[in-house]
Write a protein that holds these residues in place. Sequence first.
Motif, PDB file in Angstrom:
ATOM      1  N   SER A   1      -1.971  -0.816   1.264  1.00 58.90           N
ATOM      2  CA  SER A   1      -2.169  -1.568   2.514  1.00 58.90           C
ATOM      3  C   SER A   1      -3.467  -2.372   2.540  1.00 58.90           C
ATOM      4  CB  SER A   1      -2.118  -0.600   3.715  1.00 58.90           C
ATOM      5  OG  SER A   1      -0.822  -0.051   3.846  1.00 58.90           O
ATOM      6  N   ILE A   2      -4.251  -2.281   1.460  1.00 58.36           N
ATOM      7  CA  ILE A   2      -5.515  -3.030   1.432  1.00 58.36           C
ATOM      8  C   ILE A   2      -5.232  -4.533   1.515  1.00 58.36           C
ATOM      9  CG2 ILE A   2      -7.484  -3.657  -0.051  1.00 58.36           C
ATOM     10  CD1 ILE A   2      -7.561  -0.741  -0.994  1.00 58.36           C
TER      11      ILE A   2
ATOM     12  N   GLY B   1      -4.236   2.320  -0.754  1.00 54.25           N
ATOM     13  CA  GLY B   1      -4.385   1.134  -1.601  1.00 54.25           C
ATOM     14  C   GLY B   1      -3.307   0.093  -1.394  1.00 54.25           C
TER      15      GLY B   1
ATOM     16  N   GLY C   1      -0.331   5.272  -1.124  1.00 49.31           N
ATOM     17  CA  GLY C   1      -1.556   5.632  -0.418  1.00 49.31           C
ATOM     18  C   GLY C   1      -2.227   4.399   0.162  1.00 49.31           C
TER      19      GLY C   1
ATOM     20  N   PHE D   1     -10.059   4.719   2.625  1.00 49.71           N
ATOM     21  CA  PHE D   1     -11.138   5.637   2.980  1.00 49.71           C
ATOM     22  C   PHE D   1     -12.202   5.660   1.884  1.00 49.71           C
ATOM     23  CE2 PHE D   1      -8.653   8.621   6.056  1.00 49.71           C
ATOM     24  CZ  PHE D   1      -8.769   7.666   7.038  1.00 49.71           C
TER      25      PHE D   1
ATOM     26  N   ALA E   1      -4.962   9.839  -5.275  1.00 47.46           N
ATOM     27  CA  ALA E   1      -4.368  11.160  -5.498  1.00 47.46           C
ATOM     28  C   ALA E   1      -5.426  12.260  -5.499  1.00 47.46           C
ATOM     29  CB  ALA E   1      -3.556  11.175  -6.793  1.00 47.46           C
TER      30      ALA E   1
END
Length: 251
Positions: A27-28, A25, A23, A35, A191
């Motif tokens: 790619s942070i 996270g 999710g 989001f 999730a």
Amino acid sequence: MDALIQQTAETLVGARSVVALTGAGISIESGIPPFRGPGGLWEKMDPMAVAHIDAFRRDPEKVWTLLLHGMQALLTTARPNDGHLGLARLEQWGYLRSVITQNVDGLHQAAGSRAVIEFHGTFAWQRCMDCGHRCETARVDLTKIPPRCPCGGIYRPDCVFFGEMIPPQHLVRSQQLVDGCDVLLVVGTSATVQPAAMMPLLAKENGAQVIEINPEPTPLTGRISNYLIQGGSGAVLNDILAGVAKLRAPS
Ligand code: NAD
Ligand code: ZN
């Protein structure tokens, strides 16, 4: 080495079929904000005003201006981080069957992952609202907002907005993979967005181990996942990779 990291490396090496669900996270660490949570986009704007298909239909120019244009600019400069690279390496070594990602940033593929399901579509392509023509985002003129197809229709990213269905082929393929896996790695996702959030439950019901990598506990923690490795995905996947490397080439 941390006991959980060692245990995870052994589990991956001994597993029959490992699938990863990722999710925002993951790619942070590449500079793309999530989001939800601290620094998340929803602190600054209302999701229903910018990420719902009805909002886009009502006022595409506004949604392009508030969300899509900035997101697109981020995505053109973002590079994969150690989390993406770690999963790509696990696939190359034969320890990861597929990544199911909720992300639209293309960073798994940029890292070298080949088996990737883009559950929520992608920002790398645009689709015309009028004629359905698809065009690579890199070839679309984004200096004019909203960008337009040669037919005059407005382009929308080829992603899934809130209020839209998951492309059935992605849903079916993801369910098959999760049904057939014996380990599900859940990386950088709270999730909470359905139906992706269902995948860990499905895995557990089929007897798979569910292993979370996240700096924070999630609604899965202590209920659905077997355990949480608490930390950023880049560092944790680096450690797991080092553990796997030792197991595959014992000295
Ligand atoms: P989310 O925004 O709900 O949650 C992000 C999760 O990442 C949180 O659980 C947080 O604790 C965790 N996290 C924070 N730092 C991390 C780190 N260094 N390493 C690993 N995890 C970290 O994200 P979501 O569950 O994926 O749902 C949001 C939806 O928005 C997704 O469906 C996705 O399509 C979309 N989205 C995509 C992108 C992208 O493509 N990069 C960015 C934002 C949102
Ligand atoms: Zn068109």
